[in-house]
Design a protein around this motif. Sequence first.
Motif, PDB file in Angstrom:
ATOM      1  N   LYS A   5       0.783  -1.209   0.241  1.00 15.14           N
ATOM      2  CA  LYS A   5      -0.137   0.031  -0.096  1.00 15.14           C
ATOM      3  C   LYS A   5       1.087   1.462   0.326  1.00 15.14           C
ATOM      4  CE  LYS A   5      -3.369   2.378   2.543  1.00 15.14           C
ATOM      5  NZ  LYS A   5      -3.436   3.082   3.638  1.00 15.14           N
ATOM      6  N   LEU A   6       0.195   2.399  -1.143  1.00 14.35           N
ATOM      7  CA  LEU A   6       2.133   3.387  -1.312  1.00 14.35           C
ATOM      8  C   LEU A   6       0.083   4.282  -1.566  1.00 14.35           C
ATOM      9  CD1 LEU A   6       4.425   1.752  -3.420  1.00 14.35           C
ATOM     10  CD2 LEU A   6       4.804   2.570  -1.119  1.00 14.35           C
ATOM     11  N   ALA A   7      -0.694   4.651  -0.679  1.00  7.35           N
ATOM     12  CA  ALA A   7      -1.703   5.218  -1.161  1.00  7.35           C
ATOM     13  C   ALA A   7      -2.114   6.178  -0.237  1.00  7.35           C
ATOM     14  CB  ALA A   7      -2.651   4.630  -1.456  1.00  7.35           C
ATOM     15  N   SER A   8      -1.417   6.534   0.748  1.00  7.04           N
ATOM     16  CA  SER A   8      -1.801   7.703   1.881  1.00  7.04           C
ATOM     17  C   SER A   8      -0.969   8.195   2.853  1.00  7.04           C
ATOM     18  CB  SER A   8      -2.665   6.829   2.731  1.00  7.04           C
ATOM     19  OG  SER A   8      -3.849   6.252   2.287  1.00  7.04           O
ATOM     20  N   ASN A   9       0.082   8.277   2.154  1.00  7.83           N
ATOM     21  CA  ASN A   9       1.476   8.773   2.721  1.00  7.83           C
ATOM     22  C   ASN A   9       1.992   8.746   4.275  1.00  7.83           C
ATOM     23  OD1 ASN A   9       1.000   9.960   0.363  1.00  7.83           O
ATOM     24  ND2 ASN A   9       0.232  11.690   0.957  1.00  7.83           N
ATOM     25  N   GLU A  10       2.080   7.503   4.511  1.00  8.35           N
ATOM     26  CA  GLU A  10       2.269   6.727   5.955  1.00  8.35           C
ATOM     27  C   GLU A  10       3.353   6.730   5.545  1.00  8.35           C
ATOM     28  OE1 GLU A  10      -2.231   4.591   5.576  1.00  8.35           O
ATOM     29  OE2 GLU A  10      -0.700   3.541   5.173  1.00  8.35           O
ATOM     30  N   GLY A  62      -2.087   9.049 -18.123  1.00  9.64           N
ATOM     31  CA  GLY A  62      -3.142   8.565 -19.442  1.00  9.64           C
ATOM     32  C   GLY A  62      -4.646   8.185 -18.334  1.00  9.64           C
ATOM     33  N   ASP A  63      -4.662   6.460 -19.195  1.00 10.45           N
ATOM     34  CA  ASP A  63      -5.831   6.144 -18.491  1.00 10.45           C
ATOM     35  C   ASP A  63      -5.114   5.188 -16.859  1.00 10.45           C
ATOM     36  OD1 ASP A  63      -7.657   4.673 -18.347  1.00 10.45           O
ATOM     37  OD2 ASP A  63      -7.105   2.978 -19.681  1.00 10.45           O
ATOM     38  N   ALA A  64      -5.742   6.769 -15.984  1.00 12.75           N
ATOM     39  CA  ALA A  64      -5.085   6.259 -14.941  1.00 12.75           C
ATOM     40  C   ALA A  64      -6.038   4.754 -14.527  1.00 12.75           C
ATOM     41  CB  ALA A  64      -5.679   7.810 -13.593  1.00 12.75           C
ATOM     42  N   VAL A  65      -7.449   5.274 -14.458  1.00 10.89           N
ATOM     43  CA  VAL A  65      -8.654   3.909 -14.440  1.00 10.89           C
ATOM     44  C   VAL A  65      -8.132   2.470 -14.809  1.00 10.89           C
ATOM     45  CG1 VAL A  65     -10.084   3.240 -14.429  1.00 10.89           C
ATOM     46  CG2 VAL A  65     -10.451   5.372 -14.023  1.00 10.89           C
ATOM     47  N   GLY A  66      -7.411   2.445 -16.000  1.00 11.81           N
ATOM     48  CA  GLY A  66      -6.889   1.469 -16.087  1.00 11.81           C
ATOM     49  C   GLY A  66      -5.857   0.873 -15.096  1.00 11.81           C
ATOM     50  N   VAL A  67      -4.753   2.009 -15.471  1.00  9.78           N
ATOM     51  CA  VAL A  67      -3.468   1.122 -14.665  1.00  9.78           C
ATOM     52  C   VAL A  67      -3.645   1.002 -13.771  1.00  9.78           C
ATOM     53  CG1 VAL A  67      -1.143   2.419 -14.146  1.00  9.78           C
ATOM     54  CG2 VAL A  67      -2.040   2.971 -16.305  1.00  9.78           C
ATOM     55  N   ASN A  68      -4.328   1.676 -12.857  1.00  2.19           N
ATOM     56  CA  ASN A  68      -4.603   1.593 -11.581  1.00  2.19           C
ATOM     57  C   ASN A  68      -5.484   0.571 -10.749  1.00  2.19           C
ATOM     58  OD1 ASN A  68      -5.123   2.112  -8.785  1.00  2.19           O
ATOM     59  ND2 ASN A  68      -6.885   2.900  -8.986  1.00  2.19           N
ATOM     60  N   GLN A  69      -6.678   0.084 -12.217  1.00  2.00           N
ATOM     61  CA  GLN A  69      -6.950  -1.905 -11.871  1.00  2.00           C
ATOM     62  C   GLN A  69      -6.033  -2.546 -11.837  1.00  2.00           C
ATOM     63  OE1 GLN A  69      -9.416  -2.701 -10.705  1.00  2.00           O
ATOM     64  NE2 GLN A  69      -9.917  -0.837 -10.057  1.00  2.00           N
ATOM     65  N   ALA A  70      -5.021  -2.047 -13.071  1.00  3.78           N
ATOM     66  CA  ALA A  70      -4.599  -3.259 -12.860  1.00  3.78           C
ATOM     67  C   ALA A  70      -3.126  -3.043 -11.898  1.00  3.78           C
ATOM     68  CB  ALA A  70      -3.801  -2.531 -14.615  1.00  3.78           C
ATOM     69  N   LEU A  71      -2.990  -2.244 -11.260  1.00  5.51           N
ATOM     70  CA  LEU A  71      -2.082  -2.370 -10.180  1.00  5.51           C
ATOM     71  C   LEU A  71      -2.612  -2.848  -8.873  1.00  5.51           C
ATOM     72  CD1 LEU A  71      -0.672   1.655 -10.593  1.00  5.51           C
ATOM     73  CD2 LEU A  71       1.129  -0.703 -10.471  1.00  5.51           C
ATOM     74  N   ILE A 118      -1.606  -0.979  -4.030  1.00  8.67           N
ATOM     75  CA  ILE A 118      -2.279   0.142  -3.842  1.00  8.67           C
ATOM     76  C   ILE A 118      -1.633   1.740  -4.111  1.00  8.67           C
ATOM     77  CG2 ILE A 118      -4.174   1.619  -2.273  1.00  8.67           C
ATOM     78  CD1 ILE A 118      -4.364  -1.780  -0.975  1.00  8.67           C
ATOM     79  N   VAL A 119      -2.467   2.548  -4.803  1.00  5.82           N
ATOM     80  CA  VAL A 119      -2.060   4.527  -5.022  1.00  5.82           C
ATOM     81  C   VAL A 119      -3.020   5.109  -5.054  1.00  5.82           C
ATOM     82  CG1 VAL A 119       0.407   2.751  -6.586  1.00  5.82           C
ATOM     83  CG2 VAL A 119      -1.496   3.667  -7.514  1.00  5.82           C
ATOM     84  N   ARG A 120      -2.609   5.994  -5.726  1.00  3.58           N
ATOM     85  CA  ARG A 120      -4.372   7.300  -5.275  1.00  3.58           C
ATOM     86  C   ARG A 120      -4.571   7.492  -6.513  1.00  3.58           C
ATOM     87  NH1 ARG A 120      -5.033   8.507  -0.411  1.00  3.58           N
ATOM     88  NH2 ARG A 120      -7.174   9.819  -0.119  1.00  3.58           N
ATOM     89  N   PRO A 121      -5.390   7.354  -7.048  1.00  5.96           N
ATOM     90  CA  PRO A 121      -6.130   7.796  -7.926  1.00  5.96           C
ATOM     91  C   PRO A 121      -6.814   9.249  -7.891  1.00  5.96           C
ATOM     92  CG  PRO A 121      -7.111   5.629  -7.765  1.00  5.96           C
ATOM     93  CD  PRO A 121      -6.536   6.170  -7.072  1.00  5.96           C
ATOM     94  N   HIS A 146      -5.672  11.933 -14.842  1.00  6.08           N
ATOM     95  CA  HIS A 146      -5.088  11.413 -15.841  1.00  6.08           C
ATOM     96  C   HIS A 146      -3.430  10.892 -15.153  1.00  6.08           C
ATOM     97  CE1 HIS A 146      -7.739  11.844 -19.416  1.00  6.08           C
ATOM     98  NE2 HIS A 146      -7.755  13.047 -19.360  1.00  6.08           N
ATOM     99  N   TRP A 147      -3.789  11.289 -14.055  1.00  3.34           N
ATOM    100  CA  TRP A 147      -2.451  10.742 -13.360  1.00  3.34           C
ATOM    101  C   TRP A 147      -2.770  10.174 -12.010  1.00  3.34           C
ATOM    102  CZ3 TRP A 147       1.596  14.367 -13.951  1.00  3.34           C
ATOM    103  CH2 TRP A 147       1.398  15.548 -14.594  1.00  3.34           C
ATOM    104  N   LEU A 148      -1.980   9.334 -11.377  1.00  3.96           N
ATOM    105  CA  LEU A 148      -1.545   8.907 -10.305  1.00  3.96           C
ATOM    106  C   LEU A 148      -0.589   9.314  -9.362  1.00  3.96           C
ATOM    107  CD1 LEU A 148      -1.853   5.161 -11.376  1.00  3.96           C
ATOM    108  CD2 LEU A 148      -4.063   6.218 -10.158  1.00  3.96           C
ATOM    109  N   ARG A 149      -0.980   9.049  -7.474  1.00  3.71           N
ATOM    110  CA  ARG A 149       0.196   9.497  -6.691  1.00  3.71           C
ATOM    111  C   ARG A 149       0.468   8.087  -5.817  1.00  3.71           C
ATOM    112  NH1 ARG A 149      -2.546  12.364  -1.107  1.00  3.71           N
ATOM    113  NH2 ARG A 149      -2.909   9.646  -1.258  1.00  3.71           N
TER     114      ARG A 149
END
Length: 365
Positions: A39-44, A315-324, A330-333, A341-344
Amino acid sequence: MSIATLAPDYIRSIMAYQPGKPISELAREMGLLESSIVKLASNENPLGMSSHARDAAHAAIADMARYPDGGAFALKAALCRKFGVAADQLVVGNGSNDILELVSQAFLAPGLSAVYSQHAFAVYPLATNARGARGIEVPAKNFGHDLDAMAAAIEPQTRVVFIANPNNPTGTFVSGTALEAFLDAVPRHVLVVLDEAYTEYLAPEQRYDSIAWLARFPNLLVSRTFSKAYGLAGLRVGYGVTHASVADLMNRVRQPFNVSSVGLAAAEAALGDDEFIARSAEVNRRGMAQLTRAFAELGLEWIPSAGNFVTFKVGDAVGVNQALLRQGVIVRPIAAYGMPHWLRVSVGLPEENARFVAALKQALA
Ligand SMILES: *Cc1c(COP(=O)(O)O)cnc(C)c1O
């Protein structure tokens, strides 16, 4: 008719905050082992918490039948020693999110407004809208705060300006010099909330002493947290340092026991562990280099970040996020921040960063 329709329009139009997906939820959804998920989604803080904080939390658990010290005497005393401020300048919150809420409770109401930047932390519009106040969102400049435009956006009804430095989710940073000039330009009827949730991660040459500015600017509030570099996100402790008259108002509207005794004890102990903070910043510096090197290799654009996270364009942040997610990462849309178009991604331990990079390569292939 539902009673919900009788709530004020400004409440009914609020969109709930979207947190990072919990590890347990992804494990359930994908049938994955929790231990296999990164999980790299909440800056912990990937190092966890300081051992001093853990020992203090354990010791505090022995006395859970008692209410906490609502005045947070011991934690405030430690903060006073560290920053050279008086106890009556401090407000302690259930996370610094609570500090932002207390500001809005004390200063905002229907007919009044707050100014914040496009792509700024999501809690600013939430706290503003919850009071029925108007949010004035100022277009970002290179994804960061345009301080001149923000000063120009202030109107007679404005009571609060929110600034995150570094900003989340973009990681952008404005210099201490620019902030000081902004404070000089802002009228004294406006409280400037300087949200420094990631200040411990700043490089030595970026550092500035905002607490020293309080002597000159009675309309400044500096907000800090134990959730990020101090590794205590689960315990919910943050604080604001400001003019005593501002702190007094905020302390009147806060819940009398807003921070748990375990949180207070752990935060006080964490504050004394400078070695842990230095190590956390060093792990972050190396991890940030590891991630941005990978983005460069993959030909991805990213926004240089002063925090413990970095936002990159796929670009396709939804698709890339799903693939991750399918690979247990876990990252953050951040579509809700106007960046569809970005992920964090938060900076993790070297092996976590490597897992993320490998999964990202797969996801983009
Ligand atoms: C994470 C964060 C906070 C606050 O988090 P708390 O856990 O409530 O202290 C505040 N501001 C910004 C910009 C953040 O990213």
